[in-house]
Design an enzyme around this catalytic site. Structure first.
Site, mmCIF file in Angstrom:
data_model
loop_
_atom_site.group_PDB
_atom_site.id
_atom_site.type_symbol
_atom_site.label_atom_id
_atom_site.label_comp_id
_atom_site.label_asym_id
_atom_site.label_seq_id
_atom_site.Cartn_x
_atom_site.Cartn_y
_atom_site.Cartn_z
ATOM 1 N N LYS A 53 0.839 -1.202 0.000
ATOM 2 C CA LYS A 53 0.000 0.000 0.000
ATOM 3 C C LYS A 53 0.878 1.258 0.000
ATOM 4 O O LYS A 53 0.619 2.211 -0.734
ATOM 5 C CB LYS A 53 -0.934 -0.004 1.223
ATOM 6 C CG LYS A 53 -2.051 -1.018 1.085
ATOM 7 C CD LYS A 53 -2.835 -1.219 2.384
ATOM 8 C CE LYS A 53 -3.805 -2.392 2.214
ATOM 9 N NZ LYS A 53 -4.542 -2.694 3.453
ATOM 10 N N GLN A 97 -4.594 -1.161 9.652
ATOM 11 C CA GLN A 97 -4.438 -2.478 9.037
ATOM 12 C C GLN A 97 -4.983 -3.565 9.974
ATOM 13 O O GLN A 97 -4.614 -3.634 11.146
ATOM 14 C CB GLN A 97 -2.950 -2.728 8.731
ATOM 15 C CG GLN A 97 -2.676 -4.038 8.028
ATOM 16 C CD GLN A 97 -3.306 -4.102 6.629
ATOM 17 O OE1 GLN A 97 -3.286 -3.141 5.873
ATOM 18 N NE2 GLN A 97 -3.884 -5.252 6.302
ATOM 19 N N ASP A 120 -10.551 2.956 4.076
ATOM 20 C CA ASP A 120 -10.926 1.570 3.777
ATOM 21 C C ASP A 120 -12.444 1.394 3.586
ATOM 22 O O ASP A 120 -12.887 0.343 3.131
ATOM 23 C CB ASP A 120 -10.493 0.660 4.940
ATOM 24 C CG ASP A 120 -9.211 -0.098 4.626
ATOM 25 O OD1 ASP A 120 -8.919 -0.291 3.429
ATOM 26 O OD2 ASP A 120 -8.526 -0.501 5.583
#
Ligand code: NDP
Length: 280
Positions: A53, A97, A120
């Site tokens: 990422k 995460q 997200d």
């Protein structure tokens, strides 16, 4: 193989070029697009995801801020950091995460992110807005799946879409997105009786199960669009939830694993981040 391959890598590259242009447009206007990535513990898969990422951000000119914590970090420390990132106007997107180390309340920490900065798209406000058909930061994998389906040019409206899997991060949101595009949607799961009778009638079949090669060619309707979300390790090799060899002989379009949904997930994260920066 008679099915056409839906190339997630090629589509990703095309979309990333467009995102990079938007990032430079913002930079010219004095805005540096910034994503904060928060990780705790040393889960090896998470290490790889975070590295990918951050690299993808760098490739597109997005600034990334990386925050690493040990396994024994407290919930308080993480929520304090999220609070600071929420209040920092130079930070556009925030990503925590998952999975977090055991003992930390993931839902509580995700809920601490300001929904407008939720890169997200996991926050309940974004999930709720998606459900209500209101503007939302969409969850990345489902958004990527929709792009892959649209890239085939096959109209979605009026089609029967069958989603196998009902997780909060893939199955449920993609079902809502397909409904939003006027598909007739069936959601199947581990308690579904006679799964094959549903998959065989699917014009669009999304497999998000987590079981290697579970959907075989005899379960696929001839000509269907098949999206394989699965990422399973078998003898050290990555394989999807769809048995590519048999399914690709029946389907009209199919995604490979790797090179299908996977690259699109990160692309949609970048898309969300620049979208947040543009709306700020
Ligand atoms: P979950 O384990 O959260 O959900 C799996 C779903 O599959 C559940 O709803 C479960 O049903 C259903 N299921 C399990 N067994 C069967 C069965 N025999 N018949 C029908 N349905 C079944 O997984 P995720 O949604 O998080 O992920 C699914 C897959 O996608 C995994 O391989 C994961 O690695 C991959 N993935 C890939 C991503 C990418 O970027 N490419 C991103 C996210 C996930 P029930 O609810 O009844 O238990």
């Amino acid at each position: 193989m008679s099915a056409k391959l839906i190339d997630g890598k090629a589509l990703s590259e095309k979309l990333r070029a467009g995102i990079a242009t938007r990032v430079s447009d913002l930079k010219r206007r004095g805005k540096e697009v910034t994503l904060a990535v928060v990780m705790a513990g040393n889960n090896p898969a998470s290490e790889v995801y975070v590295r990918n990422k951050i690299k993808a951000c760098g490739d597109l000119g997005i600034r990334s801020l990386s925050y690493r914590f040990p396994e024994n970090v407290s919930e308080r420390e993480l929520s304090d950091l999220i609070g600071k990132l929420n209040a920092d106007p130079s930070v556009d997107g925030i990503l925590v995460q998952l999975p977090l180390p055991r003992g930390l309340d993931e839902q509580k920490l995700l809920a601490a992110i300001r929904p407008e900065k939720d890169a997200d798209g996991f926050h309940s406000v974004n999930a709720g807005n998606l459900f209500l058909g209101r503007p939302a930061v969409p969850a990345c994998t489902p958004a990527g799946i929709m792009e892959l389906i649209k890239s085939t040019g096959v109209p979605i409206a009026g089609k029967h879409a069958v989603v196998v899997g009902r997780s909060n991060i893939v199955g449920k949101p993609v079902a809502v997105m397909l409904l939003g595009e006027n598909a007739t949607v069936t959601v199947c799961h581990s308690k579904t009786a006679d799964l094959k009778s549903f998959t065989l009638s699917a014009d669009i079949l999304v497999a998000a199960i987590g079981r290697g090669r579970f959907i075989t060619g005899d379960m696929v309707k001839p000509g269907a669009v098949v999206i394989d979300v699965g990422m399973n390790r078998e003898d050290g090799k990555l394989c999807g939830d769809v048995d590519f060899e048999s399914a690709s002989r029946v389907a009209g379009y199919i995604t490979p694993v790797p090179g299908g949904v996977g690259p699109m997930t990160i692309t949609m994260l970048l898309n969300n981040t620049v979208g947040i920066a543009e709306s700020g």
